[in-house]
Structure formats: structure tokens, C-alpha cells
Design an enzyme around this catalytic site. Structure first.
Site, PDB file in Angstrom:
ATOM      1  N   ASN A 110       0.715  34.675 -18.654  1.00  0.00           N
ATOM      2  CA  ASN A 110      -0.039  34.194 -17.502  1.00  0.00           C
ATOM      3  C   ASN A 110       0.501  34.878 -16.260  1.00  0.00           C
ATOM      4  OD1 ASN A 110      -2.110  31.956 -16.729  1.00  0.00           O
ATOM      5  ND2 ASN A 110      -0.536  31.854 -15.147  1.00  0.00           N
ATOM      6  N   LYS A 126     -10.706  34.382 -14.938  1.00  0.00           N
ATOM      7  CA  LYS A 126     -11.948  34.234 -14.200  1.00  0.00           C
ATOM      8  C   LYS A 126     -12.812  35.481 -14.345  1.00  0.00           C
ATOM      9  CE  LYS A 126     -10.364  30.963 -10.679  1.00  0.00           C
ATOM     10  NZ  LYS A 126     -10.163  30.731  -9.226  1.00  0.00           N
ATOM     11  N   ALA A 127     -14.123  35.261 -14.354  1.00  0.00           N
ATOM     12  CA  ALA A 127     -15.053  36.380 -14.464  1.00  0.00           C
ATOM     13  C   ALA A 127     -14.947  37.281 -13.241  1.00  0.00           C
ATOM     14  CB  ALA A 127     -16.478  35.851 -14.611  1.00  0.00           C
ATOM     15  N   GLY A 142     -17.861  24.590 -25.265  1.00  0.00           N
ATOM     16  CA  GLY A 142     -17.334  23.338 -25.786  1.00  0.00           C
ATOM     17  C   GLY A 142     -16.336  22.697 -24.852  1.00  0.00           C
ATOM     18  N   GLY A 143     -16.022  23.382 -23.751  1.00  0.00           N
ATOM     19  CA  GLY A 143     -15.090  22.827 -22.802  1.00  0.00           C
ATOM     20  C   GLY A 143     -13.684  22.739 -23.358  1.00  0.00           C
ATOM     21  N   LYS A 202     -24.518  33.406 -24.423  1.00  0.00           N
ATOM     22  CA  LYS A 202     -23.774  32.308 -23.785  1.00  0.00           C
ATOM     23  C   LYS A 202     -24.410  31.939 -22.449  1.00  0.00           C
ATOM     24  CE  LYS A 202     -20.311  29.426 -23.080  1.00  0.00           C
ATOM     25  NZ  LYS A 202     -20.266  29.140 -21.647  1.00  0.00           N
ATOM     26  N   ASN A 216     -25.977  28.334 -21.425  1.00  0.00           N
ATOM     27  CA  ASN A 216     -25.642  27.588 -20.220  1.00  0.00           C
ATOM     28  C   ASN A 216     -26.886  27.256 -19.398  1.00  0.00           C
ATOM     29  OD1 ASN A 216     -23.044  28.052 -21.134  1.00  0.00           O
ATOM     30  ND2 ASN A 216     -22.239  28.556 -19.128  1.00  0.00           N
ATOM     31  N   TYR A 240     -28.068  23.580 -18.349  1.00  0.00           N
ATOM     32  CA  TYR A 240     -28.487  23.128 -17.023  1.00  0.00           C
ATOM     33  C   TYR A 240     -29.769  22.292 -17.134  1.00  0.00           C
ATOM     34  CZ  TYR A 240     -25.454  26.089 -14.023  1.00  0.00           C
ATOM     35  OH  TYR A 240     -24.413  26.662 -13.355  1.00  0.00           O
ATOM     36  N   ARG A 289     -29.456  21.565  -8.330  1.00  0.00           N
ATOM     37  CA  ARG A 289     -28.029  21.604  -7.997  1.00  0.00           C
ATOM     38  C   ARG A 289     -27.819  22.141  -6.590  1.00  0.00           C
ATOM     39  NH1 ARG A 289     -24.164  22.960 -13.188  1.00  0.00           N
ATOM     40  NH2 ARG A 289     -25.303  21.718 -14.731  1.00  0.00           N
TER      41      ARG A 289
END
Length: 493
Positions: free
Chosen positions: A33, A76-77, A130-131, A184, A188, A192, A291
Site C-alpha cells: 500500500n 482508485k480509477a 459485491g462490495g 461491469k 452498475n 442504479y 441522484r
């Protein structure tokens, strides 16, 4: 020294849980990390006593791995992915593998796949759904890249992924370069839509029937019965969430939750892809817009003091309306999924991916956020007929829609009458109406308007037929009217 099987970079909760999942299936890992303190904390707590080695430089990480090396990024993307790739390239050899398990934009994955392929390094863009719970106990996984690259981790992915009720792992090779991250993204987008549709149902049950959270939770529990067509993870957690009490006030937590929904971008990407590929995604777009509207809290508070829409009391039978809401939600769900699968169908042709939509639906049956009984039916239908033109045309869905579409209309009517906006339900309904229209009169008017003000031309229909008039070579007959000339004589272009 014995080498580790695989490594992972990025020890946020998702990364940590994936590491623990892989280790529990018998694999040895090296982890890294950017912030060393997080690595130390993980190794001394959750990873203590496990076959997991903490490293504090990328070179140390790479040196610990068996060849061909397998390195999974859970960062992160965007720029963080590119930064890690650039730092890894000098340390890697040909045939080594980088796996991006984050929510990267699929076009970035296409670019990275090509870039690394030219250097002889394998690259797989892998959607992971799946979080936190899924990462630990078994996610749904959507890998895309070179088929031979996927073979390097196929056994690992199959062991750590969720298993459906029939024991089939919720992972399969999706297709070349960015196919995994594209699928994916569509997942998503559908997610939503599902969430917004359920939210509108809850709002209508609350406003029209005056039900409190506990009563609505009971309805959600009944809808989540294994034998029910709506049975799904999102229905399940909606019911559980509605029942939760706030520890401070003792009130239902959902009533103390701010009506502000944030998002990370995948839904917006899905809508943008629909616009680019000319695929209508009304329901998914409405969820994104809702949203966005939720974030304008201050403006809504101001406008709500100035605009007072008419609202009437619903005096119908409560049970009947709850039943109507149930069937309306199912039809809207079919409509929303039809839009998402239509996007995959067009993208598959555009990018040459040859997406197997039956396999994709099969891989969403467990582990992922949209897991639902409904997906088993979609899987079966695509296995029986891979050439399905649209999910609305599937006989089992078509029969339900034809018998119950009026309930979706009734749900929208009642909701509006009591002052509840139903943007997603409206769009799901109108998608079906448009698809069922052999003649879209609004499109006729628009085509004529465009020709009138801009001489853009229009296609001509056969007389008394919804079919377009074709030329001998099979192309459409295009015409233009000289609107400014006396008599407006029709001219063929």
C-alpha cells in the site's frame, strides 16, 4: 525462498478483503500500500498468522512473486492506475500479468491493454462486484483482456468468486481488452436503475398508503421470498434498512438519512456510452439524473417553498395498491434490464467483443449487487436463444407485460396524484410504449421539422404501411420537400 502466488496493491477495505479471500482459498500473497502504516496495520491485525507478506516497496513486492508474476491493483480509477503501471513496468518481465480490479473506465482499459501488450506484459481489466462483503466471501467477477492472460488467474478467480445455487462460479471470461470493465459499467448502470425503482416504490407506499418504515419493511420481506419474482439482494437490504432504528433518537434510521445520494461515475459512463452508441437508456439515465437532483438539496428546499403541486389522498384498497406496486416494479425491472442488455449487444458489435450475454447474466446470479432470482430466467432464455433481439421479446417476460402493463400505468398515476415523482418508473413504462409503437408520431413530426428548417431530408413510408420504402439496392428512399417553393413539390434526393 518459496515465492508467493499473487500480490495485491491497494489495501483499502475492498483490497484487504480480497486478500483475505484469496488466502482462505489456499493462495499465498504479497501486499503493498502506498501508505506504509496501512500495510503494517493490516499485517499485524487481520492478516496476522496468515500466508500474507507485507512489503514496503514495489521492487520488494515483485521479487517475492513466482513467475509469471500476477499483480492485482485495487486503487482508485484514473491516474492512480496509470501511475502504478508505470512504476511496475521496469520491474516486470514478459508474460507477467497486471490485473486492474477497480472500476476503471473501459476505454482507459482498452488503452492500457494495448500499451502493455506492446511491451509483452499481460493486462486484465476485471470488474469486481459485491462490495466489501462480496470481496471477502465471494464477489462476481468480470475479467476482460487476452484470453491467454485470463488463463493465468482463471483457477484463482473461480475459487474466490461467489457460487450460484447450482455451484457455478460467478466469473467467466468476458472478452478482449475493455470488455470486462464495460460489462461491469453496465452492471452498475442497471444497479442504479434497480435502486431508483425500488426507492420510488417505497416513496409511493409511504405517501399513498401512509405506511411507516416497519410496514414497508414487512412488504419488502414478503417480496424477497425465494419464490417471489422480485426476490433479490437489493430488495432484501431495502427491507433490512427500513427496519433499522437510529440509536440516538430511536426513530427509523432511513428517516434520519439525508436525501442526498452520491455516485462514483459508472452510471454516468453507462449513459454516456448509450448516447455514443445510440442506445436509449431512459431508466438508467433517470436514476443518474435523480441522484444529481438529490445533490441540489439547498435549491430544492428553496423551490419547495414556492411550488406546491396538487396532491390528493389515495382512497383505494391498500393491499391492492401494494400488489400493483409489486407487479409494476417487476415490469419496470424488465424494461431497465432490457435497456442494459441492448447496450451490451450494440457494444459487442462495435468493439468486436462477442459478448455472451447468457454467461454474463449467469455470472450476476450471486455475489454482485444486482443478484436476483430474475437473472436465472435471463440466463436460461439466452442459453435457449442467444440471438434474442430484446428482453422485452422473451415470451415469459412478454406474457407478463401484456397481462400487467396497466399496473405500471396505474402505479405511476397514483404516485403522481399523491405528489410522488416516479422518473425511473415513467421512463421504464415509456421505453416499453415506444418499443411497442410501429409508428412513433413524434418522430414523424421531428423528421418533418428537421427537413423544413434545415433541408435534412426524411425517409418515405410505403402507402398505408409502417415499413420504409426501400430502393432496389436495399437502402432507404430518402426525400426532401422544397418547403419554400409554391406548391411545395416533393423532391427525391
Amino acid at each position: 525462498m518459496t515465492k508467493q502466488n499473487i500480490s495485491l496493491i491497494g489495501l483499502a477495505v475492498m483490497g484487504q478483503n480480497l486478500v483475505l479471500n484469496m488466502e482462505s482459498k489456499g493462495y499465498s500473497l504479497a501486499v503493498f500500500n502506498r501508505t506504509a502504516s496501512r500495510t503494517k496495520d493490516f499485517i499485524s491485525t487481520k492478516a496476522k498468522g496468515k500466508n500474507i507478506i507485507g512489503t514496503y516497496s514495489l521492487k520488494e513486492l515483485v521479487d517475492l512473486l513466482e513467475k509469471p508474476r500476477k499483480i492485482m491493483l485495487m486503487v482508485k480509477a484514473g491516474k492512480p492506475v496509470d501511475d502504478n503501471i508505470e512504476k511496475l513496468i521496469p520491474l516486470l518481465e514478459k508474460e507477467d500479468l497486471i490485473i486492474d480490479g477497480g472500476n476503471s473506465y473501459f476505454k482507459d482499459t482498452i488503452r492500457r491493454n494495448k500499451y502493455l501488450y506492446e511491451k509483452g506484459i499481460n493486462y486484465i481489466g476485471t470488474g469486481v462486484s459485491g462490495g466489501e462483503e462480496g470481496a471477502l466471501l465471494g464477489p462476481a467477477m468480470m475479467p476482460g483482456g487476452q484470453r491467454e492472460a485470463y488463463s493465468l488467474v482463471e483457477d484463482i478467480f473461480k475459487k474466490i468468486s461467489a457460487k450460484a445455487s447450482d455451484g457455478i462460479p460467478c466469473v467467466s471470461y468476458i472478452g478482449d481488452d475493455g470488455a470486462g470493465h464495460f460489462v461491469k459499467m453496465v452492471h452498475n448502470g442497471i444497479e442504479y436503475g434497480d435502486m431508483q425503482l425500488i426507492g420510488e416504490c417505497v416513496w409511493a407506499l409511504k405517501k399513498a398508503l401512509g405506511y411507516d418504515s416497519e410496514r414497508i419493511a414487512d412488504i419488502m420481506r414478503s417480496w424477497n421470498d425465494p419464490s417471489d419474482i422480485l426476490s433479490s439482494y437489493l430488495i432484501e437490504i431495502t427491507g433490512e434498512g427500513m427496519r433499522e432504528k437510529d440509536k440516538e433518537s430511536g426513530k427509523y434510521l432511513v428517516e434520519r438519512t439525508a436525501d442526498i445520494t452520491r455516485m462514483k461515475g459508472t452510471g454516468t459512463w453507462a449513459v454516456a456510452s448509450g448516447l455514443e452508441l445510440l442506445v436509449p437508456l431512459q431508466t438508467i439515465a433517470s436514476a443518474v439524473f435523480s441522484r444529481e437532483m438529490s445533490q441540489d438539496k439547498d435549491l430544492r428546499l428553496e423551490i419547495s417553498q414556492k411550488i406546491k403541486p396538487a396532491s390528493f389522498k389515495y382512497d383505494g384498497d391498500p393491499k391492492e395498491f401494494a400488489d400493483i406496486a409489486h407487479d409494476a416494479l417487476y415490469i419496470a425491472k424488465i424494461s431497465s434490464y432490457a435497456q442494459g442488455f441492448a447496450l451490451m449487444d450494440v457494444a459487442s458489435k462495435e468493439y468486436g467483443w462477442k459478448l455472451n450475454k447468457g454467461k454474463i447474466a449467469q455470472g450476476w446470479r450471486a455475489g454482485c449487487i444486482i443478484r436476483a432470482q430474475f437473472l436465472s430466467r435471463i440466463t436460461e432464455e439466452y442459453e435457449a436463444n442467444p440471438g434474442i433481439s430484446n428482453l422485452l421479446a422473451v415470451p415469459v417476460f412478454l406474457d407478463f407485460i401484456n397481462k400487467n402493463l396497466y399496473k405500471l400505468s396505474k402505479f405511476i398515476e397514483v404516485s403522481h396524484s399523491v405528489g410522488v415523482p416516479t422518473l425511473a418508473m415513467d421512463c421504464a413504462y415509456d421505453y416499453i410504449l415506444q418499443m411497442a409503437s410501429p409508428i412513433m408520431v413524434a418522430a414523424q413530426v421531428t423528421a418533418q421539422q428537421r427537413d423544413y428548417f434545415g433541408a435534412h431530408g426524411y425517409f418515405k413510408l410505403k402507402e398505408d404501411s409502417p415499413q420504409m420504402l426501400l430502393k432496389d439496392d436495399g437502402s432507404y428512399q430518402e426525400c426532401h420537400t422544397e418547403w419554400m417553393e409554391e406548391g411545395h413539390p416533393e423532391k427525391k434526393i
